[in-house]
Design a protein around this motif. Structure first.
Motif, PDB file in Angstrom:
ATOM      1  N   ALA A  19       0.835  -1.206   0.000  1.00  0.00           N
ATOM      2  CA  ALA A  19       0.000   0.000   0.000  1.00  0.00           C
ATOM      3  C   ALA A  19       0.868   1.254   0.000  1.00  0.00           C
ATOM      4  CB  ALA A  19      -0.934  -0.011   1.204  1.00  0.00           C
ATOM      5  N   ALA A  20       1.944   1.242   0.771  1.00  0.00           N
ATOM      6  CA  ALA A  20       2.843   2.395   0.827  1.00  0.00           C
ATOM      7  C   ALA A  20       3.512   2.645  -0.529  1.00  0.00           C
ATOM      8  CB  ALA A  20       3.907   2.186   1.906  1.00  0.00           C
ATOM      9  N   ALA A  21       3.696   1.574  -1.308  1.00  0.00           N
ATOM     10  CA  ALA A  21       4.326   1.702  -2.626  1.00  0.00           C
ATOM     11  C   ALA A  21       3.295   1.930  -3.731  1.00  0.00           C
ATOM     12  CB  ALA A  21       5.135   0.442  -2.928  1.00  0.00           C
ATOM     13  N   GLY A  22       2.017   1.936  -3.364  1.00  0.00           N
ATOM     14  CA  GLY A  22       0.966   2.138  -4.357  1.00  0.00           C
ATOM     15  C   GLY A  22       0.629   0.889  -5.145  1.00  0.00           C
ATOM     16  N   ALA A  23       1.042  -0.260  -4.661  1.00  0.00           N
ATOM     17  CA  ALA A  23       0.759  -1.525  -5.357  1.00  0.00           C
ATOM     18  C   ALA A  23      -0.644  -2.002  -5.013  1.00  0.00           C
ATOM     19  CB  ALA A  23       1.785  -2.576  -4.951  1.00  0.00           C
ATOM     20  N   HIS A  24      -1.262  -2.671  -5.971  1.00  0.00           N
ATOM     21  CA  HIS A  24      -2.627  -3.158  -5.784  1.00  0.00           C
ATOM     22  C   HIS A  24      -2.708  -4.672  -5.658  1.00  0.00           C
ATOM     23  CE1 HIS A  24      -4.234   0.831  -6.560  1.00  0.00           C
ATOM     24  NE2 HIS A  24      -3.338   0.925  -7.528  1.00  0.00           N
ATOM     25  N   THR A  25      -1.735  -5.362  -6.244  1.00  0.00           N
ATOM     26  CA  THR A  25      -1.759  -6.823  -6.240  1.00  0.00           C
ATOM     27  C   THR A  25      -0.373  -7.367  -5.924  1.00  0.00           C
ATOM     28  OG1 THR A  25      -3.410  -6.770  -7.994  1.00  0.00           O
ATOM     29  CG2 THR A  25      -2.342  -8.874  -7.596  1.00  0.00           C
ATOM     30  N   VAL A  26      -0.304  -8.281  -4.987  1.00  0.00           N
ATOM     31  CA  VAL A  26       0.956  -8.949  -4.655  1.00  0.00           C
ATOM     32  C   VAL A  26       0.918 -10.327  -5.297  1.00  0.00           C
ATOM     33  CG1 VAL A  26       2.372  -9.888  -2.794  1.00  0.00           C
ATOM     34  CG2 VAL A  26       1.222  -7.688  -2.499  1.00  0.00           C
ATOM     35  N   SER A  27       1.960 -10.658  -6.054  1.00  0.00           N
ATOM     36  CA  SER A  27       1.966 -11.939  -6.762  1.00  0.00           C
ATOM     37  C   SER A  27       2.872 -12.989  -6.128  1.00  0.00           C
ATOM     38  CB  SER A  27       2.362 -11.738  -8.225  1.00  0.00           C
ATOM     39  OG  SER A  27       3.625 -11.108  -8.313  1.00  0.00           O
ATOM     40  N   ALA A  28       3.851 -12.572  -5.330  1.00  0.00           N
ATOM     41  CA  ALA A  28       4.764 -13.555  -4.727  1.00  0.00           C
ATOM     42  C   ALA A  28       5.409 -13.002  -3.461  1.00  0.00           C
ATOM     43  CB  ALA A  28       5.854 -13.947  -5.717  1.00  0.00           C
ATOM     44  N   VAL A  29       5.617 -13.909  -2.508  1.00  0.00           N
ATOM     45  CA  VAL A  29       6.310 -13.585  -1.265  1.00  0.00           C
ATOM     46  C   VAL A  29       7.352 -14.674  -1.044  1.00  0.00           C
ATOM     47  CG1 VAL A  29       6.085 -13.292   1.239  1.00  0.00           C
ATOM     48  CG2 VAL A  29       4.261 -12.481  -0.280  1.00  0.00           C
ATOM     49  N   ARG A  30       8.579 -14.253  -0.739  1.00  0.00           N
ATOM     50  CA  ARG A  30       9.652 -15.219  -0.468  1.00  0.00           C
ATOM     51  C   ARG A  30      10.115 -15.030   0.960  1.00  0.00           C
ATOM     52  NH1 ARG A  30      15.550 -15.666  -2.060  1.00  0.00           N
ATOM     53  NH2 ARG A  30      15.400 -13.424  -2.371  1.00  0.00           N
ATOM     54  N   ALA A  53      -6.723 -14.626   1.733  1.00  0.00           N
ATOM     55  CA  ALA A  53      -8.074 -14.493   1.180  1.00  0.00           C
ATOM     56  C   ALA A  53      -8.638 -13.109   1.449  1.00  0.00           C
ATOM     57  CB  ALA A  53      -8.983 -15.562   1.775  1.00  0.00           C
ATOM     58  N   GLY A  54      -9.125 -12.472   0.382  1.00  0.00           N
ATOM     59  CA  GLY A  54      -9.739 -11.162   0.502  1.00  0.00           C
ATOM     60  C   GLY A  54      -8.767 -10.010   0.659  1.00  0.00           C
ATOM     61  N   THR A  55      -7.473 -10.259   0.467  1.00  0.00           N
ATOM     62  CA  THR A  55      -6.459  -9.209   0.585  1.00  0.00           C
ATOM     63  C   THR A  55      -5.777  -8.995  -0.762  1.00  0.00           C
ATOM     64  OG1 THR A  55      -4.557 -10.632   1.089  1.00  0.00           O
ATOM     65  CG2 THR A  55      -5.986 -10.013   2.945  1.00  0.00           C
ATOM     66  N   ALA A  56      -4.879  -8.043  -0.808  1.00  0.00           N
ATOM     67  CA  ALA A  56      -4.100  -7.793  -2.021  1.00  0.00           C
ATOM     68  C   ALA A  56      -3.179  -8.969  -2.342  1.00  0.00           C
ATOM     69  CB  ALA A  56      -3.267  -6.525  -1.853  1.00  0.00           C
ATOM     70  N   LEU A  57      -3.008  -9.882  -1.394  1.00  0.00           N
ATOM     71  CA  LEU A  57      -2.140 -11.049  -1.591  1.00  0.00           C
ATOM     72  C   LEU A  57      -2.897 -12.279  -2.074  1.00  0.00           C
ATOM     73  CD1 LEU A  57      -0.732  -9.280   0.844  1.00  0.00           C
ATOM     74  CD2 LEU A  57       0.724 -11.273   0.947  1.00  0.00           C
ATOM     75  N   GLU A  58      -4.196 -12.178  -2.242  1.00  0.00           N
ATOM     76  CA  GLU A  58      -4.972 -13.361  -2.633  1.00  0.00           C
ATOM     77  C   GLU A  58      -4.386 -13.954  -3.913  1.00  0.00           C
ATOM     78  OE1 GLU A  58      -9.551 -14.871  -2.827  1.00  0.00           O
ATOM     79  OE2 GLU A  58      -9.170 -12.748  -2.583  1.00  0.00           O
ATOM     80  N   GLY A  59      -4.070 -15.233  -3.870  1.00  0.00           N
ATOM     81  CA  GLY A  59      -3.480 -15.924  -5.009  1.00  0.00           C
ATOM     82  C   GLY A  59      -1.967 -15.795  -5.100  1.00  0.00           C
ATOM     83  N   ALA A  60      -1.341 -15.079  -4.190  1.00  0.00           N
ATOM     84  CA  ALA A  60       0.116 -14.901  -4.225  1.00  0.00           C
ATOM     85  C   ALA A  60       0.829 -16.222  -3.949  1.00  0.00           C
ATOM     86  CB  ALA A  60       0.549 -13.860  -3.199  1.00  0.00           C
ATOM     87  N   ALA A  61       1.935 -16.417  -4.620  1.00  0.00           N
ATOM     88  CA  ALA A  61       2.763 -17.608  -4.409  1.00  0.00           C
ATOM     89  C   ALA A  61       3.658 -17.382  -3.202  1.00  0.00           C
ATOM     90  CB  ALA A  61       3.617 -17.877  -5.636  1.00  0.00           C
ATOM     91  N   LEU A  62       3.794 -18.398  -2.383  1.00  0.00           N
ATOM     92  CA  LEU A  62       4.684 -18.348  -1.221  1.00  0.00           C
ATOM     93  C   LEU A  62       5.845 -19.295  -1.445  1.00  0.00           C
ATOM     94  CD1 LEU A  62       5.286 -17.445   1.729  1.00  0.00           C
ATOM     95  CD2 LEU A  62       4.025 -19.475   2.447  1.00  0.00           C
ATOM     96  N   THR A  63       7.044 -18.776  -1.288  1.00  0.00           N
ATOM     97  CA  THR A  63       8.247 -19.598  -1.351  1.00  0.00           C
ATOM     98  C   THR A  63       8.947 -19.468  -0.003  1.00  0.00           C
ATOM     99  OG1 THR A  63       8.494 -19.110  -3.697  1.00  0.00           O
ATOM    100  CG2 THR A  63      10.412 -20.026  -2.575  1.00  0.00           C
ATOM    101  N   ALA A  64       9.202 -20.598   0.630  1.00  0.00           N
ATOM    102  CA  ALA A  64       9.899 -20.603   1.913  1.00  0.00           C
ATOM    103  C   ALA A  64      11.249 -21.292   1.720  1.00  0.00           C
ATOM    104  CB  ALA A  64       9.076 -21.316   2.972  1.00  0.00           C
ATOM    105  N   GLU A  65      12.314 -20.530   1.885  1.00  0.00           N
ATOM    106  CA  GLU A  65      13.664 -21.071   1.744  1.00  0.00           C
ATOM    107  C   GLU A  65      14.171 -21.512   3.109  1.00  0.00           C
ATOM    108  OE1 GLU A  65      16.118 -18.198  -0.223  1.00  0.00           O
ATOM    109  OE2 GLU A  65      14.836 -18.189  -2.003  1.00  0.00           O
ATOM    110  N   ALA A  66      14.539 -22.769   3.202  1.00  0.00           N
ATOM    111  CA  ALA A  66      15.018 -23.327   4.470  1.00  0.00           C
ATOM    112  C   ALA A  66      16.470 -22.911   4.729  1.00  0.00           C
ATOM    113  CB  ALA A  66      14.931 -24.844   4.435  1.00  0.00           C
ATOM    114  N   VAL A  67      16.772 -22.639   5.998  1.00  0.00           N
ATOM    115  CA  VAL A  67      18.131 -22.300   6.423  1.00  0.00           C
ATOM    116  C   VAL A  67      18.559 -23.355   7.443  1.00  0.00           C
ATOM    117  CG1 VAL A  67      19.605 -20.595   7.561  1.00  0.00           C
ATOM    118  CG2 VAL A  67      17.720 -19.840   6.096  1.00  0.00           C
TER     119      VAL A  67
END
Length: 137
Positions: A19-30, A53-67
């Protein structure tokens, strides 16, 4: 199941940054998730989908990198893979009193990919990836 509270916190932080960057849709989170963070990857993925669900992240891909968890002996400076369950005794000198964890407890957002324009825009905007600021690392 603390994975739900983690997922909700990630969604909240990403929504705020988008929201601070003016983005409307988030497609991926790592994410970066340490072996000792106590997070079950499949449970986190399931909870993330629900939290989006119901947020700008709906449908966003999640990638979790193990450490992998690693420790260092302050007595002999040896370093080793801790494993699960954690073995905190130095394999080189046998000391268990001067052990410090150097990795494996991480739980952080590495980057986020979002689009600047609403999905119904005629010309799609390029996707942008936000890198973490130094304080987040």
């Amino acid at each position: 199941m603390h994975e739900m509270s983690i997922a909700m916190a990630v969604v909240s932080q990403v929504e705020e940054a988008a929201a601070a960057a003016g983005a409307h849709t988030v497609s991926a989170v790592r994410l970066q998730v340490g072996e000792l963070a106590g997070v079950v990857p499949d449970a986190l993925a399931f909870c993330f989908e629900l939290a989006c669900a119901g947020t700008a992240l709906e449908g966003a891909a999640l990638t979790a990198e193990a450490v992998a968890a690693r420790a260092r002996c302050t007595s002999c400076t040896g370093e080793w893979a801790v494993g699960m369950p954690p073995d905190l005794c130095c394999p080189a000198c046998g000391s268990a009193t001067g052990t410090e964890l150097v990795s494996g407890r991480e739980l952080r957002i590495l980057d986020v990919t979002w689009d600047d324009e609403p999905q119904d825009a005629e010309v799609p905007a390029p996707a942008h990836t936000r890198q973490p600021i130094p304080e987040e690392r």
